[in-house]
Motif scaffolding. Structure first.
Motif, mmCIF file in Angstrom:
data_model
loop_
_atom_site.group_PDB
_atom_site.id
_atom_site.type_symbol
_atom_site.label_atom_id
_atom_site.label_comp_id
_atom_site.label_asym_id
_atom_site.label_seq_id
_atom_site.Cartn_x
_atom_site.Cartn_y
_atom_site.Cartn_z
ATOM 1 N N ARG A 78 -0.740 7.779 0.243
ATOM 2 C CA ARG A 78 -0.287 8.750 1.242
ATOM 3 C C ARG A 78 -1.369 8.913 2.293
ATOM 4 N N ASP B 249 -3.680 6.936 9.788
ATOM 5 C CA ASP B 249 -3.172 7.832 10.817
ATOM 6 C C ASP B 249 -3.970 7.740 12.109
ATOM 7 N N ARG C 204 3.426 -1.751 3.924
ATOM 8 C CA ARG C 204 2.018 -1.359 3.867
ATOM 9 C C ARG C 204 1.777 -0.129 4.737
ATOM 10 N N HIS C 205 1.336 0.943 4.122
ATOM 11 C CA HIS C 205 0.994 2.129 4.910
ATOM 12 C C HIS C 205 -0.245 1.867 5.757
ATOM 13 N N GLN C 206 -0.222 2.417 6.959
ATOM 14 C CA GLN C 206 -1.328 2.277 7.889
ATOM 15 C C GLN C 206 -2.059 3.613 8.020
ATOM 16 N N CYS D 212 3.673 4.689 10.350
ATOM 17 C CA CYS D 212 3.766 3.853 9.148
ATOM 18 C C CYS D 212 2.995 4.499 8.006
ATOM 19 N N ASN D 213 3.463 5.660 7.598
ATOM 20 C CA ASN D 213 2.801 6.399 6.537
ATOM 21 C C ASN D 213 3.852 7.063 5.654
ATOM 22 N N ALA D 214 3.402 7.633 4.556
ATOM 23 C CA ALA D 214 4.330 8.240 3.604
ATOM 24 C C ALA D 214 5.040 9.447 4.180
ATOM 25 N N GLY E 293 0.341 -2.147 12.847
ATOM 26 C CA GLY E 293 0.861 -2.602 11.559
ATOM 27 C C GLY E 293 0.852 -4.102 11.451
ATOM 28 N N ARG F 250 0.840 -1.191 0.000
ATOM 29 C CA ARG F 250 0.000 0.000 0.000
ATOM 30 C C ARG F 250 0.876 1.242 0.000
ATOM 31 N N ARG F 251 0.783 1.998 -1.032
ATOM 32 C CA ARG F 251 1.631 3.179 -1.170
ATOM 33 C C ARG F 251 0.851 4.477 -1.024
#
Length: 500
Positions: A13, A389, A385-387, A350-352, A416, A10-11
């Motif tokens: 933002r 917020d 994998r982005h999580q 774990c985010n952009a 995560g 998962r990319r």
């Protein structure tokens, strides 16, 4: 439950926020607790987020970019066998230890013992009410050890919270006799400077040595005065645990001034924790080695003399590491994985916006021989994998998966989830399996997720802070050889020689 046959990366933002967290035990069986768990140790569990963040999370769930609230997803090579919810201990679940057919699960309100003879149906054997965060837990023979790193009115399991500024307050190590798993007995307490946030066992035939990690001294705390630049070493005679006592306080960061010689933190190194002790230590007794994750520093040291460990090398990462949290050796002891607990475990990292190199693992090669060994940085690893917020997510506790010739690890990432990854090539780590739940909340930042995820005798066991005890099974040709490795006991911070 949704099974993902092809692991997604998962990319998206997700969010723009930056990351900034008397000896008496009450035995609990099926009936309610005798004492009331003390809410003073409970961490803050929810924080408000902006309306734009809430909208973004809802959109990500609806589009399938992240799992829905509490939805379980995992890679095709992971099977979720079962979940055992919390019972009479409502506090935050913490660390895990194993012995024979038993798993021992820490909780801020005490600990729980499971019979895992059938991993698909773990049975509760006993639950002990003994409040005092974090209740970091380990076992050796007939003894169980429990860390207390919150200021208590006394050392008993009926204690209440009390300010650390009061001289009578107590923090430290508790020792239980678990020869009868259905009826653990509290047998000793040892007060240590600044308490015991975590601890690590160095077991010997007659004695068990305990390395006590603690930090954050304050001139206003009578029992936690600066400088606090070392660790407490406790010696516990196996046949007389009531005689447990501190036998040394080795200084790991000698230096001038009131704070010793560790990383000074900000403003010299902005965003980096000042070193005032260690957070966690992992020992490899077969090699007389230890690795320490010590706030602003990572260290390698010799434990040939367990009462007087000696630092061999020390490293810092003042660009991407905020808080050196834990360490894991590979089996050959030529690599160490250090974790960075950016945000203290309560932030969404774990985010952009945070990116792949912060709140991650740092992989170091160990080069050289003897006292001339050095830690050499190779790469970072972070889950791909982005999580949301609204999910606390950062690198946390994990263990090796024992496969000869490979360096494989399973690791907890709070919300995560659980990640299985390969760092055989220390410059190019990669994920090979995962398990996670969707956010606890899409409206606010709520704390939860896997605190510890460890491999033990063919299965992965995870202690979820909020959801309880999970059992996972991985079927993958890369990890299958580990199923043949059987242990009688596992405390992950006391790494075994799996192939001896």
């Amino acid at each position: 439950m949704t099974l993902l046959s092809n692991p997604r990366t998962r990319r998206r933002r997700l969010g723009i926020a930056t990351a900034a967290a008397g000896l008496l035990a009450a035995l609990i069986t099926a009936q309610p607790a005798v004492a009331t768990p003390d809410p003073g140790d409970a961490p803050t569990t929810e924080k408000r987020v902006s309306e734009s963040t809430r909208d973004e999370v809802r959109e990500a769930v609806q589009s399938g970019e992240i799992p829905g609230q509490d939805e379980i997803v995992h890679s095709a090579n992971i099977e979720h066998l079962t979940n055992i919810p919390k019972d009479v201990l409502p506090g935050t679940n913490s660390d895990l230890a194993f012995q024979g057919r038993y798993a021992f699960a820490g909780n801020y309100d005490g600990f729980r013992i499971f019979d895992i003879s059938d991993p698909k149906e773990p049975k509760t054997v006993s639950q002990v009410l003994c409040p005092g965060s974090q209740n970091d837990i380990s076992v050796s023979g007939d003894l169980l050890f429990l860390s207390t790193d919150s200021s208590r009115s006394d050392s008993s399991c009926n204690s209440t919270t009390q300010p650390a500024s009061e001289k009578s307050s107590w923090e430290g190590m508790k020792v239980f006799d678990i020869s009868d798993k259905r009826n653990p007995k509290y047998v000793a307490a040892v007060e240590t400077a600044c308490g015991s946030h975590t601890h690590t066992l160095v077991p010997e035939r007659r004695n068990v040595y305990i390395y006590v990690s603690s930090y954050s001294p304050n001139a206003a705390y009578p029992d936690c005065q600066p400088p606090h630049d070392g660790i407490s070493v406790i010696k516990v005679p196996r046949k007389a645990p009531e005689k447990a006592a501190v036998v040394s306080f080795p200084v790991l960061f000698p230096g001038e001034g009131p704070d010793g010689g560790g990383n000074p933190g900000g403003p010299t190194n902005p965003g980096v924790s000042k070193t005032t002790g260690c957070h966690d230590i992992t020992v490899l007794p077969s090699k007389d080695l230890a690795a320490g994750a010590c706030m602003g520093d990572g260290i390698l040291f010799s434990i040939e003399d367990p009462e007087n460990p000696k630092v061999i090398d020390r490293v810092q990462d003042n660009v991407n590491f905020a808080f050196w949290h834990s360490a894991t050796f590979n089996q050959k002891a030529d690599k160490v994985v250090f974790t960075d607990e950016l945000g203290g475990g309560g932030a969404a990292t774990c985010n952009a916006a945070v990116g792949p190199n912060r709140g991650a693992d740092g992989i170091y090669d160990v080069v050289g021989k003897g006292d001339h060994r050095k830690l050499v940085f190779r790469s970072y690893y972070k889950i791909p994998r982005h999580q949301a917020d609204t999910e606390n997510c950062v690198a946390h506790n994990g263990s090796l998966i024992p496969v000869k010739g490979k360096d494989l690890m399973v690791q907890a990432w709070y919300q995560g989830g659980v990640s299985v990854w390969d760092f055989t090539d220390s410059s190019a780590p990669k994920e090979i399996a995962y398990f996670e739940r969707g956010p606890i909340s899409t409206e606010r930042l709520a704390s939860g997720g896997s605190w510890s995820a460890y491999y033990y005798n063919g299965h992965i066991y995870s202690n979820d802070m909020a959801k309880g005890f999970d059992v996972l099974k991985i079927d993958d040709r890369r990890t299958d050889p580990a199923k043949r490795v059987r242990l009688d006991e596992l405390n992950v911070q006391t790494q075994p020689d799996y192939f001896d």
